[in-house]
Design an enzyme around this catalytic site. Sequence first.
Site, mmCIF file in Angstrom:
data_model
loop_
_atom_site.group_PDB
_atom_site.id
_atom_site.type_symbol
_atom_site.label_atom_id
_atom_site.label_comp_id
_atom_site.label_asym_id
_atom_site.label_seq_id
_atom_site.Cartn_x
_atom_site.Cartn_y
_atom_site.Cartn_z
ATOM 1 N N TYR A 1 15.004 -13.129 14.274
ATOM 2 C CA TYR A 1 14.756 -13.369 12.855
ATOM 3 C C TYR A 1 15.166 -14.786 12.466
ATOM 4 C CZ TYR A 1 15.523 -13.387 7.826
ATOM 5 O OH TYR A 1 15.526 -13.737 6.493
ATOM 6 N N LYS B 1 12.694 -18.017 11.470
ATOM 7 C CA LYS B 1 12.827 -18.683 10.170
ATOM 8 C C LYS B 1 13.081 -20.179 10.369
ATOM 9 C CE LYS B 1 12.854 -17.055 6.516
ATOM 10 N NZ LYS B 1 11.760 -16.959 5.541
#
Length: 177
Positions: free
Chosen positions: A85, A89
């Site tokens: 994650y 990002k």
Amino acid sequence: NSVEEFVKQNSIDVIINCAAYTAVDKAESEQKEANLVNKKAVKNLAQISKENSIKFIHISTDYVFDGKNFKPYIEYDITNPQGVYGQTKLDGEEAMIKISPLNSIIIRTSWVYSSFGNNFVKTMLKLGKQKNELDVVFDQIGTPTYAVDLAKTILDILPKIQNKKIKIWCFYDHIGT
């Protein structure tokens, strides 16, 4: 393609990207999906913004850091994501920076909550009503961000954004400014 077509057919002067693949644990097994939303979509929006001279605000996360600080991160802290994650990002941020649309900003925030959806604050309030005592992990430090405050801040800074290079701004470090 549909976003690009929409931009060309309408009078769009700002794109605010609030979309993200946010299932942090699930991202480990759904890397392709996380990458599509957190990197590729950001790259595409940055390109559309640049080609059409549109301001671009991208909402990112403090998961681009390693989580070892015991104080809120600031813009200049070294990134070191610890999972898919956070890495996707950061990859999205880096794609945006490489394309470098004018008048654009990355806002890093954390633990966004509101009365909608699932979030830490709602969970704690619900559990607090159901139980006399709560057992929660204490190995995570975060700065909850009220979605309404984030939205108001975005609307306040929008007219002031005039930059040639991408600005990175940690929301939780500028509360009240």
